[in-house]
Design an enzyme around this catalytic site. Sequence first.
Site, mmCIF file in Angstrom:
data_model
loop_
_atom_site.group_PDB
_atom_site.id
_atom_site.type_symbol
_atom_site.label_atom_id
_atom_site.label_comp_id
_atom_site.label_asym_id
_atom_site.label_seq_id
_atom_site.Cartn_x
_atom_site.Cartn_y
_atom_site.Cartn_z
ATOM 1 N N GLY A 193 0.834 -1.209 0.000
ATOM 2 C CA GLY A 193 0.000 0.000 0.000
ATOM 3 C C GLY A 193 0.857 1.243 0.000
ATOM 4 O O GLY A 193 1.755 1.380 0.821
ATOM 5 N N GLY B 184 0.917 4.508 3.701
ATOM 6 C CA GLY B 184 2.043 3.963 2.950
ATOM 7 C C GLY B 184 3.113 5.005 2.645
ATOM 8 O O GLY B 184 4.303 4.733 2.810
ATOM 9 N N CYS C 20 -18.628 2.409 -6.224
ATOM 10 C CA CYS C 20 -18.185 1.481 -7.262
ATOM 11 C C CYS C 20 -18.255 0.029 -6.801
ATOM 12 O O CYS C 20 -18.476 -0.860 -7.612
ATOM 13 C CB CYS C 20 -16.773 1.822 -7.719
ATOM 14 S SG CYS C 20 -16.760 3.327 -8.703
#
Lengths: 568, 401
Positions: free
Chosen positions: B27, B32, B176
């Site tokens: 990530g 990250g 989504c």
Amino acid sequence: MDDSLEDSPSPPQEPSSKEKKYDRQLRMWGSTGQVALESARVLLIQAGPNAVGIETLKNLVLPGIERYTIVDPSVVTEEDTGVNFFVDGESIGQLKAKVCCQMLQELNPDVDGEYLTEPIESLLRNPSFLLGYSLILVAAPIFSPTLKTIAAYAWEHELPLFYIHSLGFYSYFTVSLPPCFPVIETHPDQSVAAELRLTNPWPELAALAKEVTAGLEEMNDHDHGHVPYVLLLLHYLELWKQDNEGRVPATYREKLEFRKLVEAGARTENAEGGEENYEEAAAAVLKSLNPATLTWSIREIFQATECVELTTDSPIFWFVAAAVKDFERKHHVLPLHGSVPDMKAKTADYIRLQKVYKAKARQDAAEVLANMRVIKGELGCTSEEIYERVVDDFCREAAFVRFFRGQRLPVACGGEDGEFELAGEAVEHEPTSGEGQALEDPESLMPLYITLLAYDVFINSRSRNAPPHSPDSGPTTLLNHAPGHASSTVHTDEQELSRIAHSILFRCTRSGGGDLHNISALTGGMVAQEAIKVITRQYVPADNTVVFDGIRSKVWVFRRTADMFSRP
Amino acid sequence: MGREAYPKQSLGSLYRRIKESRVLLVGAGGIGCELLKNLVLTGFGEIHLVDLDTIDLSNLNRQFLFRHEHIKKPKALVAKGVAGKFNPNVKLEAYHANIKDPMFNIDWFQGFSLVFNALDNLEARRHVNKMCLAADVPLIESGTTGFNGQVQVIKKGRTECYDCNPKETPKTFPVCTIRSTPSQPIHCIVWAKSYLFTEIFGTSEDDAPEFDHSEDSENSEEIEKLRQEAQALKRIRQSIGSPDFARKIFEKIFGEDILRLRSMEDMWKSRRAPEPLDFDKISQQALVIDTSVTQKDQTAWSLPENFVVFSDRYDFLERLRLGELINCSLRRLSARLQDAQAKAANGDVSPVLTFDKDDDDTLEFVAASANLRSIVFGIETKSKFDIKRELPRKELVDGMY
Ligand SMILES: [Zn+2]
């Protein structure tokens, strides 16, 4: 709502690229918070290889403050490249403030950055330059007298000041807030139930309860199982009052009895063996039938001198506070929040319930606004400014509005003989029970904090005229002196503290007095988070000292008072 | 000494172990970026970085390794380029890939001394957790939401693992996930209730409480297509009550829309692509199904059973002529809506149906359409009873006044 194609509303405006970029943070502090952030000017004062100041600034530049200034006379050394992400091998020998300023600038083109390479001591010959900033960050090491000057000036001009020290595996920072720092939008925990005024319903709510619960016994199962629990409670409270001389259940025992009454009303001869709305009603009895008492935070505000002694120049916050206080004095409740929790109900009933609550909340806010006009009139305020928004915000979460009494940043100083001494009022005092407890509590980081303070003092006393930071700090001298400094200031068992301090100082000196990047990055994140709370005046800021122990992975927050640790 | 002075002094001989370590960071988002910077500066010898995403404008306020000119470029590669400059002694390896890709097998995981999870979804977290347990590599798991964050150290046999504590299913989902890439039954249930049901019978509700719009701006093209898709469904709604209404709806949502999704090849690189359903074929299979199937609420219905609960059978007109009761939920709801519309006085707001899980018509419609969608995406189907338990009690209507 009509959703036929002909009348479909125009599609919502495409969000601006700025809204897109700041999308995540706008969810946290909204557009008002963002506006505050975008007009914030932050000054960072630092020297020596230490990354915590720059890491803090990075976390303020990314969300988009207006401007930052870095004061740092030093040049980039090789040690810097190991702790500071914003300098690399090529920048060794260059001015650190300049290199960092450019790198930070690249993080966010919306932010203006500048740097000053004059030492802070010479800049302070004209301290009014500090007035150009809305928040000051000082990263250790710094000369104590210099820090004292900054602390005094910031205090006098109500500038929030952060003092940050990151050292090896440890760090701490102290926030000096202005003398009076109100926060209206504290974002209280959503699990804290909003006051529903069940024990003292207003006429419209009582009427709705009466109407919806009419013929409760004769209702068909579907209707009976869909009476909103708020209205059920109001219904059973009426029954209770009839048998109890008009009183609502007040004691724990009475509430349990009342709960039985509610539970007995549920129909159990159905497939589910009960009714969800009745279960919700029973579950709410203990937490929703408390008489309206003032939270300590709003009580503190009502009692504050600023609220009692209003003048024409008082900040708007205190006018609103006084108007809410008048409201409370008259009605014995705070203005209504206006929201209703989710519950089992027919949609139509639920919407009616919401409407009744919302309407009352609006009515309460209007009354507060009217109170404010009266107060202003009595004081002969000519300004017609009323700030409805502030009133609405205050009324919505009145129980959770806070105000903080900041204090001048206490500065630990080394005396001529290396003794420990604090700036400010050297008041004689016995250790407060809080300090004593904190020292004895193995979970507190008080010993670490004291040791770090002693380290500051030692570094300062060792080199009056040289920069307070150099890699050859004599560990032995330090170890011999610091625990004594520390224990003498908190009147505690010198041996015990000495033992703790010894192991801490061993690690500090082993790190050469320098910081570790990961600890500074973490600390910079925490400082920036608190700075954002202060700038946006949202959420509850740390009051006022945060200590981090990277060995034990612990954070400890406590309020350091001005006379703490002063010598008897 | 120089660059390594402070960590070397603080860590003593342990510092060598950091320098010699080979770590994996999964990530390159908010955590990250920060973590990569800290690992590079601390001097971890070799860092491998895996991320599937590309950079979006809305990342720039916190993912500080990325600039405006990097938008649409792979996160992993840009992060490597930017962070690598700050410590030439560190070896960086970046993969623009899905951590669930088979090339990242147990052997590969075993090559690391430590793995860091800086992910944003449950599924990938669980996967890395499993791989680390299998490879017996310590894992440091991390996550944030809003102002909260958590870190957990996971070491096989020494600590609990990520899955030892059941995780609360999130109550909201990215648009989504619901509309384009469902992977769990709940995604299909939410789709059926908050999208399909409201578009056909309710007030078109872009702001259903389950929808998390925080990633919309990162997927603006797909969001725009989904908006057009909803518009098209709304046009079909106007033919409510017509004999071929059910077929039109079915062929739109389980046919046409699925074919569009299938054509987005990037979406299905690491997922099973959805298979559209054929109305005629299934209605033939459904001829033998009795409409009393709705009473069977403790076991999951088969494809033709779901079809019968959802839609008219092939021989619908024939049966209607014979006076048989038509029992599909779509028709019952259509009749109710038309009835309400007929009763509404002229000029009144047009009436709508609201979902209520205690209302069998709405529940059966949602259950059957959720299951049909699950079949399309190869997801496990659920019984009517289980679906009822998964559904929220009622719509929140806060803000309506
Ligand atoms: Zn486990």
